[in-house]
Design a protein around this motif. Structure first.
Motif, PDB file in Angstrom:
ATOM      1  N   PHE A   1      16.499  50.425  10.378  1.00 34.07           N
ATOM      2  CA  PHE A   1      16.026  49.267  10.983  1.00 34.07           C
ATOM      3  C   PHE A   1      14.735  49.487  11.433  1.00 34.07           C
ATOM      4  O   PHE A   1      14.378  50.482  12.011  1.00 34.07           O
ATOM      5  N   THR A   2      13.975  48.402  11.403  1.00 30.34           N
ATOM      6  CA  THR A   2      12.585  48.519  12.000  1.00 30.34           C
ATOM      7  C   THR A   2      12.325  47.379  13.027  1.00 30.34           C
ATOM      8  O   THR A   2      12.482  46.292  13.019  1.00 30.34           O
ATOM      9  N   PHE A   3      12.193  48.010  14.274  1.00 32.29           N
ATOM     10  CA  PHE A   3      12.269  46.969  15.404  1.00 32.29           C
ATOM     11  C   PHE A   3      10.784  46.484  15.739  1.00 32.29           C
ATOM     12  O   PHE A   3       9.929  47.560  15.930  1.00 32.29           O
ATOM     13  N   GLY A   4      10.556  45.521  15.821  1.00 37.41           N
ATOM     14  CA  GLY A   4       9.228  45.112  16.204  1.00 37.41           C
ATOM     15  C   GLY A   4       9.162  43.943  17.351  1.00 37.41           C
ATOM     16  O   GLY A   4      10.435  43.265  17.443  1.00 37.41           O
ATOM     17  N   PRO A   5       8.245  43.904  18.240  1.00 36.46           N
ATOM     18  CA  PRO A   5       8.166  43.170  19.449  1.00 36.46           C
ATOM     19  C   PRO A   5       8.092  41.433  19.104  1.00 36.46           C
ATOM     20  O   PRO A   5       7.330  40.904  19.928  1.00 36.46           O
ATOM     21  N   MET A   6       9.180  40.953  18.673  1.00 39.56           N
ATOM     22  CA  MET A   6       9.567  39.663  18.619  1.00 39.56           C
ATOM     23  C   MET A   6      10.524  39.439  19.521  1.00 39.56           C
ATOM     24  O   MET A   6      11.690  39.470  19.261  1.00 39.56           O
ATOM     25  N   ILE A   7      10.237  39.418  20.758  1.00 38.09           N
ATOM     26  CA  ILE A   7      10.845  39.635  21.976  1.00 38.09           C
ATOM     27  C   ILE A   7      11.754  38.353  22.461  1.00 38.09           C
ATOM     28  O   ILE A   7      11.428  37.393  22.429  1.00 38.09           O
ATOM     29  N   ASN A   8      13.088  38.737  22.786  1.00 33.17           N
ATOM     30  CA  ASN A   8      13.991  37.784  23.365  1.00 33.17           C
ATOM     31  C   ASN A   8      14.342  37.794  24.594  1.00 33.17           C
ATOM     32  O   ASN A   8      14.871  38.589  24.976  1.00 33.17           O
ATOM     33  N   ASP A   9      13.693  37.097  25.521  1.00 32.74           N
ATOM     34  CA  ASP A   9      13.628  37.197  26.965  1.00 32.74           C
ATOM     35  C   ASP A   9      14.476  36.289  27.435  1.00 32.74           C
ATOM     36  O   ASP A   9      14.140  35.030  27.465  1.00 32.74           O
ATOM     37  N   TRP A  10      15.699  36.351  27.836  1.00 31.45           N
ATOM     38  CA  TRP A  10      16.824  35.531  28.205  1.00 31.45           C
ATOM     39  C   TRP A  10      16.084  34.414  29.321  1.00 31.45           C
ATOM     40  O   TRP A  10      16.545  33.455  29.546  1.00 31.45           O
ATOM     41  N   GLU A  11      15.183  35.232  30.158  1.00 29.39           N
ATOM     42  CA  GLU A  11      14.716  34.262  31.541  1.00 29.39           C
ATOM     43  C   GLU A  11      14.040  33.123  31.022  1.00 29.39           C
ATOM     44  O   GLU A  11      13.982  32.160  31.469  1.00 29.39           O
ATOM     45  N   ARG A  12      13.123  33.610  29.670  1.00 27.73           N
ATOM     46  CA  ARG A  12      12.321  32.523  29.204  1.00 27.73           C
ATOM     47  C   ARG A  12      13.207  31.323  28.504  1.00 27.73           C
ATOM     48  O   ARG A  12      12.835  30.241  28.341  1.00 27.73           O
ATOM     49  N   VAL A  13      14.414  31.682  27.826  1.00 25.69           N
ATOM     50  CA  VAL A  13      15.220  31.015  27.311  1.00 25.69           C
ATOM     51  C   VAL A  13      15.811  29.938  28.187  1.00 25.69           C
ATOM     52  O   VAL A  13      15.861  28.773  27.958  1.00 25.69           O
ATOM     53  N   LYS A  14      16.334  30.777  29.289  1.00 27.07           N
ATOM     54  CA  LYS A  14      16.607  29.781  30.600  1.00 27.07           C
ATOM     55  C   LYS A  14      15.591  28.613  30.948  1.00 27.07           C
ATOM     56  O   LYS A  14      16.181  27.350  31.347  1.00 27.07           O
ATOM     57  N   GLU A  15      14.599  28.891  30.938  1.00 26.22           N
ATOM     58  CA  GLU A  15      13.486  27.759  31.191  1.00 26.22           C
ATOM     59  C   GLU A  15      13.233  27.001  30.095  1.00 26.22           C
ATOM     60  O   GLU A  15      12.195  26.078  30.383  1.00 26.22           O
ATOM     61  N   GLY A  16      13.932  27.147  29.089  1.00 27.05           N
ATOM     62  CA  GLY A  16      13.496  26.270  27.945  1.00 27.05           C
ATOM     63  C   GLY A  16      12.057  26.590  27.058  1.00 27.05           C
ATOM     64  O   GLY A  16      11.804  25.759  26.269  1.00 27.05           O
ATOM     65  N   LYS A  17      11.800  27.656  27.509  1.00 25.25           N
ATOM     66  CA  LYS A  17      10.529  28.328  26.507  1.00 25.25           C
ATOM     67  C   LYS A  17      11.097  28.708  25.037  1.00 25.25           C
ATOM     68  O   LYS A  17      12.150  28.989  25.019  1.00 25.25           O
ATOM     69  N   PRO A  18      10.219  28.839  24.209  1.00 29.86           N
ATOM     70  CA  PRO A  18      10.720  29.178  22.902  1.00 29.86           C
ATOM     71  C   PRO A  18      11.607  30.587  22.769  1.00 29.86           C
ATOM     72  O   PRO A  18      11.485  31.515  23.751  1.00 29.86           O
ATOM     73  N   PHE A  19      12.338  30.653  22.004  1.00 36.13           N
ATOM     74  CA  PHE A  19      13.543  31.754  21.873  1.00 36.13           C
ATOM     75  C   PHE A  19      12.832  32.945  21.740  1.00 36.13           C
ATOM     76  O   PHE A  19      13.411  33.898  22.263  1.00 36.13           O
ATOM     77  N   PHE A  20      11.752  33.019  21.111  1.00 37.64           N
ATOM     78  CA  PHE A  20      11.230  34.645  20.826  1.00 37.64           C
ATOM     79  C   PHE A  20       9.802  34.475  21.303  1.00 37.64           C
ATOM     80  O   PHE A  20       9.219  33.171  21.062  1.00 37.64           O
ATOM     81  N   VAL A  21       9.063  35.518  21.582  1.00 37.05           N
ATOM     82  CA  VAL A  21       7.519  35.562  21.789  1.00 37.05           C
ATOM     83  C   VAL A  21       7.265  36.933  21.523  1.00 37.05           C
ATOM     84  O   VAL A  21       7.826  37.908  21.445  1.00 37.05           O
ATOM     85  N   TRP A  22       6.160  36.877  20.527  1.00 37.60           N
ATOM     86  CA  TRP A  22       5.482  37.986  20.073  1.00 37.60           C
ATOM     87  C   TRP A  22       4.695  38.727  21.513  1.00 37.60           C
ATOM     88  O   TRP A  22       3.753  38.204  21.742  1.00 37.60           O
TER      89      TRP A  22
END
Ligand SMILES: [Fe+2]
Length: 491
Positions: free
Chosen positions: A239-260
């Motif tokens: 697996f190669t992990f890269g920082p397309m981050i899934n921050d659940w607090e942002r999700v709860k605010e209705g922001k995009p599901f991932f952020v670089w």
């Protein structure tokens, strides 16, 4: 009628945004066409069914805008039968699709975000089944990485339902890019966000050649992030992990599901297939990378090679940069990363495999896990013709490239101006044909004609142009991934 529309309600309209405009407007056609027009001749021996899966949109988005990735799964099949080609297209009847059809409107809000849905669908499975159509152990699956597989009848194209492998699948997610080991017939797969919310837990599944889920085991990722694809070799899972981050607090605010967020480092996890996660080895990447789609991994002369498409930035058409409002596009390039099997933890060397940006690669799947000579990729070669306008998935390809590693030669298939190829699907000319000797099946979007073609190319001579062009009399909305199932297996 339970869902009567109040008088004066505006009629159904899709918003005038990139996701839903012009070439990318929803198609929503469930078609049956017997005997499509064919230019040239469908090769004798090419008997079976080509499937492709993409995102269409049954209804306009609930909150005014949406990303392309959030569309409903639309499966297209073209059956080849003694030189004839018949088409069928069907929406996947997910729980979500059925609920929205009953309501005659969208009930599910933002992409992969359960907090902005209509209250009437609380607890209803949010899966769209829109990414990859995959054949294993006599079953056809529509896959999307944030849900479990949806099984579809390959003959009728009716949706059968969620596959949980006899109750053994204990995750609510399952990758759209499982890998089949051509030697053992096993299918390896993984789940990220396996319980449905942002999580570092990553689960690896081993499914037998007969379709039985044999083993699932978990390891902890460096962070919760998009994990779209992975690689397997004879002895390793990578697996190669890269920082397309899934921050659940942002999700709860209705922001995009991932952020670089490049402040997180990229890391590679190497897991021995026999020993499992207990033997995991972590390697830090020397720079911040994001793996898009993979070609192949193989072991040779004491080395482990990973061939994959690597970007050094995010996917900004869909998900923002954490701090830069206008980040420069950094498209993926094919790279080979080489590890010394005597000292894997020491890291890897990398070399570029192809000089142009691209993605959606394929190799002969019978030779996965070994050193393949031939590969095919979607790419943009501006010497052949201009780049097409950006779509909701980014810049479209304008050609396919055939890359011969032994000779270093490239061939190109350029479908003409205003035309964009999708992912090519490889079909061997016969079960015992040499590596790479087959047919490439590829849908071409003909934007100026507002319709699509399926071309059949000789895989080792794509520069000669199609041996057959199957003319589809309407526009197929851009799809992601496909497969071919031989007639003998369908029977
Ligand atoms: Fe993919």
């Amino acid at each position: 009628m339970t869902h009567q529309t109040p008088p004066g309600t505006p009629g159904l309209r899709f918003p005038d945004i990139l996701t839903f405009r012009d070439w990318f407007a929803p198609v929503r056609i469930e078609a049956d066409i017997v005997d499509l027009e064919v230019e040239g001749s469908i090769p004798p021996g090419l008997d079976g069914a080509f499937f492709r899966l993409g995102a269409d949109a049954q209804y306009p988005p609930m909150h005014g805008e949406d990303i392309y990735l959030n569309g409903d799964g639309m499966l297209t099949r073209i059956v080849f039968d003694n030189g004839h080609a018949d088409l069928r297209s069907r929406f996947i009847r997910t729980e979500r699709f059925k609920a929205e059809r009953a309501a005659r409107r969208s009930l599910f809000g933002h992409y992969r975000n359960p907090y902005f849905d209509d209250p009437s669908v609380a607890g209803v499975d949010r899966g769209t089944a829109n990414t990859t159509v995959h054949w294993h152990a006599g079953k056809l699956y529509a896959l999307k990485e944030d849900n479990r597989p949806m099984q579809v009848d390959p003959i009728t194209m009716e949706t059968i339902g969620i596959e949980d492998f006899g109750g053994k699948l204990d995750t609510v997610t399952f990758t759209a890019h499982p890998k089949v080991d051509p030697v053992t017939g096993e299918m390896l797969a993984f789940s990220y966000n396996p319980r449905g919310t942002a999580s570092r837990e990553t689960v690896i599944h081993t499914i037998s050649a007969a379709g039985e889920l044999l083993r699932s085991e978990s390891f902890e990722a460096p962070y919760a992030s998009m994990l779209h694809d992975f690689l397997i070799s004879e002895n390793w899972i990578i697996f190669t992990f890269g920082p397309m981050i899934n921050d659940w607090e942002r999700v709860k605010e209705g922001k995009p599901f991932f952020v670089w967020d490049p402040s997180y480092p990229s890391r590679v996890a190497l897991i021995p297939r026999k020993e499992g996660v207990a033997g995991i080895i972590w390697v830090d990447c020397p720079d911040t990378v994001f793996e898009t789609h993979n070609l192949n991994a193989f072991e040779e002369d004491g080395k482990l090679h990973l061939d994959h498409f690597i970007a050094r930035g995010g996917w900004y058409v869909n998900f923002p940069h954490v701090s830069d409002p206008n980040p420069p596009e950094k498209p993926p390039f094919a790279e080979r990363w080489t590890f010394d099997l005597n000292d894997i933890a020491a890291g890897y060397t990398s070399q570029r495999l192809f000089h142009l940006p691209g993605d959606m690669p394929t190799v002969d799947p019978r030779f996965l896990l070994s050193h393949c000579r031939h590969r095919w990729v979607g790419t943009i070669n501006k010497q052949l013709g201009p780049m097409l306008p950006f779509g909701p998935m980014g810049p479209p390809f304008n050609c396919l490239a055939q890359i011969d590693e032994l000779t270093g030669e490239h061939q190109w298939f350029y479908p003409g101006p205003n035309a964009a190829p999708e992912e090519p699907v490889f079909v061997p000319k016969s079960p015992d044909a040499p590596e790479g000797d087959g047919w490439l099946l590829c849908c071409i979007g003909r934007r100026d004609l507002n319709r699509s073609d399926l071309v059949i190319l000789d895989s080792l001579n794509i520069g000669a142009g199609p041996v057959a062009t199957i003319k589809i009399p309407f526009r197929l909305r851009y799809a992601f991934h496909g497969c071919f199932v031989p007639a003998a297996e369908l029977a």
